[in-house]
Design a protein around this motif. Structure first.
Motif, mmCIF file in Angstrom:
data_model
loop_
_atom_site.group_PDB
_atom_site.id
_atom_site.type_symbol
_atom_site.label_atom_id
_atom_site.label_comp_id
_atom_site.label_asym_id
_atom_site.label_seq_id
_atom_site.Cartn_x
_atom_site.Cartn_y
_atom_site.Cartn_z
ATOM 1 N N SER A 232 53.690 -2.543 -52.111
ATOM 2 C CA SER A 232 53.681 -3.317 -50.873
ATOM 3 C C SER A 232 54.443 -2.611 -49.758
ATOM 4 N N LEU A 233 55.639 -2.125 -50.069
ATOM 5 C CA LEU A 233 56.431 -1.446 -49.035
ATOM 6 C C LEU A 233 55.789 -0.140 -48.590
ATOM 7 N N THR A 234 55.178 0.568 -49.523
ATOM 8 C CA THR A 234 54.476 1.797 -49.147
ATOM 9 C C THR A 234 53.356 1.483 -48.169
ATOM 10 N N GLU A 235 52.582 0.465 -48.491
ATOM 11 C CA GLU A 235 51.466 0.072 -47.628
ATOM 12 C C GLU A 235 51.958 -0.383 -46.252
ATOM 13 N N LYS A 236 52.958 -1.244 -46.239
ATOM 14 C CA LYS A 236 53.438 -1.797 -44.973
ATOM 15 C C LYS A 236 54.105 -0.746 -44.097
ATOM 16 N N LEU A 237 54.929 0.104 -44.691
ATOM 17 C CA LEU A 237 55.656 1.091 -43.888
ATOM 18 C C LEU A 237 54.761 2.213 -43.373
ATOM 19 N N THR A 238 53.631 2.451 -44.025
ATOM 20 C CA THR A 238 52.723 3.496 -43.549
ATOM 21 C C THR A 238 51.611 2.945 -42.657
ATOM 22 N N ALA A 239 51.583 1.624 -42.463
ATOM 23 C CA ALA A 239 50.540 1.013 -41.629
ATOM 24 C C ALA A 239 50.612 1.537 -40.200
ATOM 25 N N GLY A 240 49.470 1.708 -39.606
ATOM 26 C CA GLY A 240 49.397 2.067 -38.192
ATOM 27 C C GLY A 240 49.707 3.512 -37.879
ATOM 28 N N GLY A 241 49.638 4.389 -38.873
ATOM 29 C CA GLY A 241 49.838 5.807 -38.574
ATOM 30 C C GLY A 241 50.938 6.490 -39.353
ATOM 31 N N GLY A 242 51.537 5.808 -40.316
ATOM 32 C CA GLY A 242 52.541 6.454 -41.154
ATOM 33 C C GLY A 242 51.875 7.292 -42.228
ATOM 34 N N GLU A 243 52.679 7.925 -43.069
ATOM 35 C CA GLU A 243 52.115 8.746 -44.131
ATOM 36 C C GLU A 243 52.990 8.715 -45.380
ATOM 37 N N VAL A 244 52.325 8.811 -46.526
ATOM 38 C CA VAL A 244 53.018 8.901 -47.805
ATOM 39 C C VAL A 244 53.354 10.366 -48.038
ATOM 40 N N ARG A 245 54.575 10.611 -48.443
ATOM 41 C CA ARG A 245 55.076 11.970 -48.668
ATOM 42 C C ARG A 245 55.425 12.130 -50.152
ATOM 43 N N PRO A 246 55.692 13.341 -50.618
ATOM 44 C CA PRO A 246 56.046 13.530 -52.035
ATOM 45 C C PRO A 246 57.284 12.736 -52.454
ATOM 46 N N CYS A 247 57.314 12.396 -53.729
ATOM 47 C CA CYS A 247 58.470 11.746 -54.377
ATOM 48 C C CYS A 247 58.795 10.379 -53.806
ATOM 49 N N SER A 248 57.776 9.659 -53.376
ATOM 50 C CA SER A 248 57.914 8.294 -52.885
ATOM 51 C C SER A 248 58.641 8.182 -51.550
ATOM 52 N N TRP A 249 58.599 9.243 -50.765
ATOM 53 C CA TRP A 249 59.085 9.166 -49.399
ATOM 54 C C TRP A 249 57.896 8.772 -48.536
ATOM 55 N N VAL A 250 58.132 7.967 -47.531
ATOM 56 C CA VAL A 250 57.103 7.668 -46.545
ATOM 57 C C VAL A 250 57.696 7.885 -45.159
ATOM 58 N N LYS A 251 56.819 8.207 -44.252
ATOM 59 C CA LYS A 251 57.210 8.318 -42.849
ATOM 60 C C LYS A 251 56.436 7.238 -42.118
ATOM 61 N N ASP A 252 57.153 6.375 -41.378
ATOM 62 C CA ASP A 252 56.457 5.302 -40.666
ATOM 63 C C ASP A 252 55.886 5.816 -39.348
ATOM 64 N N LYS A 253 55.185 4.957 -38.638
ATOM 65 C CA LYS A 253 54.513 5.357 -37.397
ATOM 66 C C LYS A 253 55.478 5.760 -36.285
#
Length: 161
Positions: free
Chosen positions: A91-112
């Motif tokens: 859920s957090l991966t999906e929400k934090l990457t919404a609108g232009g974010g990206e999933v990065r290696p090792c469960s890091w995400v970058k938000d929009k």
């Protein structure tokens, strides 16, 4: 009354601090704007526009500063989120990457907004600190192959499966 937080992270935005706060507060429970300060007649931006705000995410305070385009977020700093279930990770991966974010290696995400987050299942650091180094090494090897963390696959690696 709870004690004032001694250290508060300050997040620098390029005029979109209000949008960022709204985005983050929509994701995390126990979130709110604590206070705001707008530009006056003197200053570097439009009078009445937001300069700085204190807000809470899951009870933790942050400062949002509309500082301008001079500085951007880098992976040199990230916010780590403790997750108890795979559903929370997903859920957090999906929400934090919404609108232009990206999933990065090792469960890091970058938000929009460019802010980096680590979405960490509680079990991961426990397994990595296991006294059986072979188990910890298998978990590390498995994690290094993942983008979004899969708790079941970590458990399988831990158990040598």
């Amino acid at each position: 009354m709870p004690a004032k937080q001694k250290i508060t992270p300050c997040l620098w935005f390029d005029g979109n601090a209000e949008e960022a706060m709204d985005f983050y507060m929509s994701i995390f429970k126990d979130s709110k704007i604590v206070n705001t300060l707008n530009w006056g007649k003197e200053g570097g931006s439009k009078e009445g526009s937001l300069l700085v705000a204190t807000f809470q995410l899951a009870g933790q305070e942050y400062i949002a500063l509309n500082g301008g385009p001079e500085f951007k977020f880098t992976e040199g700093i990230s916010l780590s989120i403790d997750c108890s279930t795979q559903e929370e990770v997903d859920s957090l991966t999906e929400k934090l990457t919404a609108g232009g974010g990206e999933v990065r290696p090792c469960s890091w995400v970058k938000d929009k907004f460019g802010l980096s987050w680590q979405i960490v299942p509680s079990i991961l650091p426990e397994m990595l600190r296991d006294k059986d180094q072979a188990k910890a090494d298998r978990v590390m090897a498995a994690m290094m192959q993942m983008y979004k963390i899969d708790i079941q696959k970590l458990k399988e690696a831990y158990n040598g499966q």
